[in-house]
Write a protein that holds these residues in place. Structure first.
Motif, short mmCIF file in Angstrom:
data_model
loop_
_atom_site.label_atom_id
_atom_site.label_comp_id
_atom_site.label_asym_id
_atom_site.label_seq_id
_atom_site.Cartn_x
_atom_site.Cartn_y
_atom_site.Cartn_z
N SER A 53 0.83 -1.20 0.00
CA SER A 53 0.00 0.00 0.00
C SER A 53 0.87 1.25 0.00
N PRO A 54 0.34 2.35 -0.52
CA PRO A 54 1.10 3.60 -0.55
C PRO A 54 1.54 4.01 0.86
N GLY A 55 2.78 4.40 0.98
CA GLY A 55 3.31 4.84 2.26
C GLY A 55 3.84 3.72 3.14
N ALA A 56 3.61 2.48 2.74
CA ALA A 56 4.10 1.35 3.54
C ALA A 56 5.61 1.21 3.36
#
Length: 116
Positions: A53-56
């Motif tokens: 996921s974005p930001g992971a």
């Protein structure tokens, strides 16, 4: 701004750190392992984050702790299979003092303790 890095926060505050470190020093199972000459082994673990996921973060970190001598006197061979316990950290992170104590306490009972 200071060029010095902030120390890693391992407890909520200094009083909490003192209490947890004192508890670890007085843990009967940990003391028994040390009395028998046992050593707590610890290795850092890095693994790929299964979430994309974005930001992971792409890489996650953990650590494993074990000993070759249990508090009850059992000796373990390096290749011997043993149960593993996963310990999940709270707000401060897997380096926190409570997690360090729990990892050594579980290792003293014969487990391989893994903080994630």
């Amino acid at each position: 701004p200071s060029d010095e890095e902030e120390p890693v926060k391992t407890s909520v505050n200094e009083e909490c750190r003192r209490i947890l470190n004192e508890a670890m020093e007085n843990d009967e199972d940990i003391k028994a392992v040390k009395r028998m000459g046992g050593v707590f082994n610890e290795i850092p673990i890095e693994y790929k984050n299964p979430r994309s996921s974005p930001g992971a973060a792409p890489t996650l970190y953990g650590r494993a702790v074990w000993t070759d001598t249990a508090a009850d006197g059992r000796l373990f061979a390096p290749q011997e299979k043993r149960p593993v316990v996963f310990v999940v950290h709270a707000a401060v992170g897997q380096q926190e003092d409570f997690i360090s104590w729990r990892l050594r306490s579980l290792a003293a009972l014969g487990y391989v303790a893994f903080a994630v």
